[in-house]
Scaffold this active site. Sequence first.
Site, PDB file in Angstrom:
ATOM      1  N   LEU A 196      -7.385   5.853   8.657  1.00 19.04           N
ATOM      2  CA  LEU A 196      -7.331   7.329   9.407  1.00 19.04           C
ATOM      3  C   LEU A 196      -5.466   7.891   8.744  1.00 19.04           C
ATOM      4  CD1 LEU A 196      -8.572   9.721  10.371  1.00 19.04           C
ATOM      5  CD2 LEU A 196      -7.436   9.107  13.017  1.00 19.04           C
ATOM      6  N   LEU A 206      -6.823   3.149  22.900  1.00 26.47           N
ATOM      7  CA  LEU A 206      -8.196   3.107  23.629  1.00 26.47           C
ATOM      8  C   LEU A 206      -9.112   2.333  23.399  1.00 26.47           C
ATOM      9  CD1 LEU A 206      -5.576   4.397  24.830  1.00 26.47           C
ATOM     10  CD2 LEU A 206      -7.181   5.021  26.542  1.00 26.47           C
ATOM     11  N   SER A 265     -11.732   0.215  22.417  1.00 25.85           N
ATOM     12  CA  SER A 265     -12.752  -0.133  22.456  1.00 25.85           C
ATOM     13  C   SER A 265     -13.977  -0.555  23.200  1.00 25.85           C
ATOM     14  CB  SER A 265     -11.965  -1.233  22.705  1.00 25.85           C
ATOM     15  OG  SER A 265     -12.444  -2.823  22.729  1.00 25.85           O
ATOM     16  N   TYR A 270     -13.901 -10.040  23.302  1.00 24.02           N
ATOM     17  CA  TYR A 270     -13.776  -9.136  24.887  1.00 24.02           C
ATOM     18  C   TYR A 270     -12.019  -9.534  24.548  1.00 24.02           C
ATOM     19  CZ  TYR A 270     -12.023  -5.258  26.914  1.00 24.02           C
ATOM     20  OH  TYR A 270     -11.123  -3.962  27.623  1.00 24.02           O
ATOM     21  N   LYS A 294      -8.691  -9.046  22.623  1.00 21.47           N
ATOM     22  CA  LYS A 294      -7.459  -7.870  23.459  1.00 21.47           C
ATOM     23  C   LYS A 294      -5.978  -8.864  22.998  1.00 21.47           C
ATOM     24  CE  LYS A 294      -8.956  -3.733  24.600  1.00 21.47           C
ATOM     25  NZ  LYS A 294      -8.596  -2.734  24.206  1.00 21.47           N
TER      26      LYS A 294
END
Length: 420
Positions: free
Chosen positions: A149, A159, A161, A231, A235
């Site tokens: 982007l 944030l 996810s 997950y 993280k």
Amino acid sequence: MVSKGLLRLASSVNRRRMKLLLGIALLAYAASVWGNFVNMRSLQENGELKLESKIEEIVEPLREKIRDLEKSFTQKYPPVKFLSEKDRKRILITGGAGFVGSHLTDKLMMDGHEVTVVDNFFTGRKRNVEHWIGHENFELINHDVVEPLYIEVDQIYHLASPASPPNYMYNPIKTLKTNTIGTLNMLGLAKRVGARLLLASTSEVYGDPEVHPQSEDYWGHVNPIGPRACYDEGKRVAETMCYAYMKQEGVEVRVARIFNTFGPRMHMNDGRVVSNFILQALQGEPLTVYGSGSQTRAFQFVSDLVNGLVALMNSNVSSPVNLGNPEEHTILEFAQLIKNLVGSGSEIQFLSEAQDDPQKRKPDIKKAKLMLGWEPVVPLEEGLNKAIHYFRKELEYQANNQYIPKPKPARVKKGRTHHS
């Protein structure tokens, strides 16, 4: 002679009679014409009235639509503070249409900043931020952070996810890509434009902890190949990337380890403890507890978390910080509390324990208190009542749209069979 006179007299009388009859006939015709004219006039007037009534029936809904359009053009946004150019920041929120992201969007918008929300709407919803659409300080971009982007920003709240077990287990590879490649792209953006990045990490980095409560210097106890690993480890590696970019490239990073959070705009069927229990209690279904219910969790209200995220972003603390509520409850206590608040007659049903489900979860928030001056302030019951009110409204909305959500069970998506 006499007979001729009589004939003339008769002829004269007949002519007069004929004239009289003709006059009467003319009068009758005139009366008939006049009657028809009057009747036609009356019918015309009635027809005009009916026509006007019909036109009014058609036009009234159009007037209503015009009034609605006028209201939408003069939409009233929540009150926004005015900030001068030097104080106003350009802020990017990835996952900004999600549960936590939308509440963070509200706060930053009302504080007067320019907010760009990026979301691919996998779990986020436009409904969560639609009240800002059209505001000069707000922009919504449908974009997946796995793709690069290129925009100019001062701060990035990363944030993006899926956060609930059924959602992140549904597509574990996508979850890993979002937390690794997505984080890499956001760190690259932060490096290019000189922005500060806050990573929304998780208490899941501690896994099934052997230390209680969990402080930031605990390294965790995680199964790297279990169903939650996509997950948990995603993280953990995202945190590693943040500090690699900080040390190697000088990027300013902030890391928030977020514990269980609840509140309005949660997905009703996302499979989390709070949403499952509230939904089941409202629908009069059994409250499903996995295992014995002795597992502990600590729940914070979403507004407390948002205040903590903003405080961390604007602080000088670059090391990880726990953001959670240290008030610990067992799952069974929590089920009973929600049942009582809803006023439900639902039973509590015990199911087999989910794989790798942490037995204890409680944050040590000494660091947040000392370095950010932050701690949760919303009482648990007050927050739950707000969440229950939101869920009731959502159920009414769903019922009107002929869709009744069901809680998602804590299951792992079946993959292909592998033979060793």
